[in-house]
Design an enzyme around this catalytic site. Structure first.
Site, short mmCIF file in Angstrom:
data_model
loop_
_atom_site.label_atom_id
_atom_site.label_comp_id
_atom_site.label_asym_id
_atom_site.label_seq_id
_atom_site.Cartn_x
_atom_site.Cartn_y
_atom_site.Cartn_z
N SER A 72 -37.30 28.56 6.69
CA SER A 72 -36.55 28.45 5.43
C SER A 72 -36.42 26.99 4.98
O SER A 72 -36.37 26.69 3.79
CB SER A 72 -35.15 29.04 5.61
OG SER A 72 -35.26 30.40 5.92
N GLU B 133 -28.95 32.07 16.18
CA GLU B 133 -30.17 31.45 16.72
C GLU B 133 -30.48 30.12 16.09
O GLU B 133 -31.51 29.51 16.35
CB GLU B 133 -31.35 32.39 16.48
CG GLU B 133 -31.23 33.67 17.26
CD GLU B 133 -32.28 34.68 16.84
OE1 GLU B 133 -33.29 34.28 16.24
OE2 GLU B 133 -32.07 35.87 17.13
N THR B 134 -29.63 29.67 15.19
CA THR B 134 -29.98 28.48 14.44
C THR B 134 -29.01 27.34 14.71
O THR B 134 -27.84 27.42 14.34
CB THR B 134 -30.01 28.80 12.92
OG1 THR B 134 -30.74 29.99 12.74
CG2 THR B 134 -30.63 27.70 12.12
N HIS C 145 -27.33 23.92 13.99
CA HIS C 145 -26.98 23.28 12.70
C HIS C 145 -27.17 24.25 11.54
O HIS C 145 -27.64 23.90 10.47
CB HIS C 145 -27.83 22.03 12.46
CG HIS C 145 -27.98 21.16 13.66
ND1 HIS C 145 -26.90 20.61 14.32
CD2 HIS C 145 -29.07 20.77 14.34
CE1 HIS C 145 -27.34 19.90 15.34
NE2 HIS C 145 -28.65 20.00 15.38
N PHE D 276 -32.92 33.64 -5.33
CA PHE D 276 -32.55 33.27 -3.97
C PHE D 276 -32.53 34.51 -3.08
O PHE D 276 -31.59 35.29 -3.12
CB PHE D 276 -31.17 32.61 -4.01
CG PHE D 276 -30.77 31.92 -2.75
CD1 PHE D 276 -31.26 30.66 -2.44
CD2 PHE D 276 -29.92 32.53 -1.85
CE1 PHE D 276 -30.90 30.02 -1.28
CE2 PHE D 276 -29.55 31.89 -0.68
CZ PHE D 276 -30.04 30.63 -0.39
N ARG E 95 -29.86 44.35 5.50
CA ARG E 95 -30.06 43.81 4.16
C ARG E 95 -31.54 43.71 3.79
O ARG E 95 -31.89 43.24 2.71
CB ARG E 95 -29.43 42.42 4.05
CG ARG E 95 -27.93 42.51 4.18
CD ARG E 95 -27.29 41.17 4.21
NE ARG E 95 -25.94 41.30 4.77
CZ ARG E 95 -25.15 40.28 5.01
NH1 ARG E 95 -25.55 39.06 4.75
NH2 ARG E 95 -23.97 40.48 5.54
C1 DLZ Z 1 -35.69 25.76 13.75
C2 DLZ Z 1 -35.22 27.00 13.06
C3 DLZ Z 1 -34.16 27.74 13.61
C4 DLZ Z 1 -33.48 27.34 14.87
N1 DLZ Z 1 -33.75 28.88 13.04
C5 DLZ Z 1 -34.34 29.30 11.89
C6 DLZ Z 1 -33.91 30.50 11.24
O1 DLZ Z 1 -33.01 31.22 11.69
N2 DLZ Z 1 -34.53 30.82 10.07
C7 DLZ Z 1 -35.54 30.07 9.52
O2 DLZ Z 1 -36.04 30.44 8.44
N3 DLZ Z 1 -35.95 28.95 10.13
C8 DLZ Z 1 -35.40 28.55 11.29
N4 DLZ Z 1 -35.84 27.41 11.90
C9 DLZ Z 1 -37.03 26.73 11.38
C10 DLZ Z 1 -36.74 25.72 10.27
O3 DLZ Z 1 -36.49 26.39 9.05
C11 DLZ Z 1 -37.99 24.82 10.09
O4 DLZ Z 1 -39.10 25.62 9.80
C12 DLZ Z 1 -38.30 23.98 11.32
O5 DLZ Z 1 -37.17 23.27 11.73
C13 DLZ Z 1 -39.44 23.01 11.07
O6 DLZ Z 1 -39.11 22.09 10.08
#
Ligand code: DLZ
Length: 296
Positions: A189, A218-219, A221, A246, A260
């Site tokens: 994203s 899982e993300t 920050h 969006f 969703r």
């Molecule tokens: C790194 C990361 C993480 C931890 N979680 C997601 C997520 O839940 N959804 C998503 O679309 N992308 C995630 N990413 C990847 C980041 O968006 C990005 O692609 C990487 O940090 C590389 O720049």
């Protein structure tokens, strides 16, 4: 004090999803849906409200109306609604359940449709242009002749592919051509805004649809990434003037995201595509109105 009217229509389970699809395809805004789990075997229930800008209760005294319908819907673009309805019926193998547009005895035009057997909906429009004016200037849902770019993130691909399927479904069902839809895939994203802006700047697309899925659990920050993605997509839209819709899910869990992305809570990809169509249509109407005003 009175706040609103709700007309309840119990439907058989087999017809429920079909009717939800029908009213969604016509652009009814979804209300707050609910699902009541079964307390006893076989008594689960669910509700999907649909909203309209105006509603009223009409009591009629005297000669009963000849019109046999369960629901009367006033619209501002009857022929466009007829076309969208016809396409929806074709997709569901029920092309014969729509009548032609006819004049009524109350200075309007009308057609009836049976989205499921035994449930008749009538759409009508005042013939007088002043009376048939929209409550507000608003876009409609025909995507004919529109060009779209879809930016879809690969992270959480099990979700984002479903969003993509939903978005394509909305565009094609609304009359867009497959060769006028460009799909760009990005790693996650985070990368959506820059790809969206590059595509918008080409001038080759009427709207950009952004699809992704951020899962809080899982993300790292999460808030920072989410804020930046939302800001970036908004910024691209404002700088280019090209509508960006969006469709980036922000969920606590995978289960919520699945809901969703086509399970219980609709498909946000479909909704994002519908919003994009509406915005392109609105932009065109604003441009036409401005032009007409300038010429007057
Ligand atoms: C790194 C990361 C993480 C931890 N979680 C997601 C997520 O839940 N959804 C998503 O679309 N992308 C995630 N990413 C990847 C980041 O968006 C990005 O692609 C990487 O940090 C590389 O720049």
């Amino acid at each position: 004090m009175i706040k609103g009217i709700t007309w309840i229509r119990p439907v058989a389970s087999a017809e429920f999803d079909r009717l939800v699809s029908f009213f969604s395809a016509l652009g009814f805004a979804p209300g707050r849906s609910w699902d009541q789990p079964a307390e006893r075997p076989g008594v689960a229930s669910r509700g999907r409200p649909f909203l309209a800008p105006m509603g009223n209760l009409e009591l009629i005294d005297g000669e009963p109306p000849t019109l046999k319908t369960h629901l009367l819907v006033e619209v501002t673009e009857l022929d466009a609604v007829h076309e969208v309805t016809r396409r929806w019926l074709k997709k569901h193998g029920a092309e014969d359940r729509i009548a032609a547009v006819e004049e009524t005895h109350w200075k309007s035009r009308l057609f009836t449709v049976e989205p499921v057997p035994g449930f008749t909906v009538a759409f009508w429009q005042w013939s007088d242009p002043l009376r048939s004016r929209a409550v507000a200037l608003e876009g409609d849902l025909s995507a004919e002749g529109m060009r779209f770019a879809i930016v879809v993130a690969r992270w959480n691909t099990v979700i984002t592919e479903r969003l993509l399927t939903g978005a394509l479904d909305a565009l094609l069902r609304s009359g867009a051509r497959r060769d006028q839809i460009e799909i760009a895939r990005v790693p996650g994203s985070w990368e959506i805004p820059v790809a969206a802006q590059k595509l918008a700047e080409t001038g080759a697309f009427d709207a950009v649809i952004a699809l992704g899925c951020l899962l809080r659990g899982e993300t790292a920050h999460y808030e920072a990434i989410y804020n930046e993605v939302a800001r970036g997509i908004g910024q691209s839209q404002q700088e280019t003037g090209v509508p960006h819709s969006f469709g980036v899910l922000t969920c606590e869990t995978l289960e919520q995201a699945l809901d969703r992305a086509g399970l219980k809570g609709g498909n946000k990809g479909f909704e994002a595509a519908a919003a994009a169509i509406e915005m392109v249509s609105l932009q065109r109407k604003i441009a036409a109105k401005t032009k007409a005003g300038a010429g007057a």
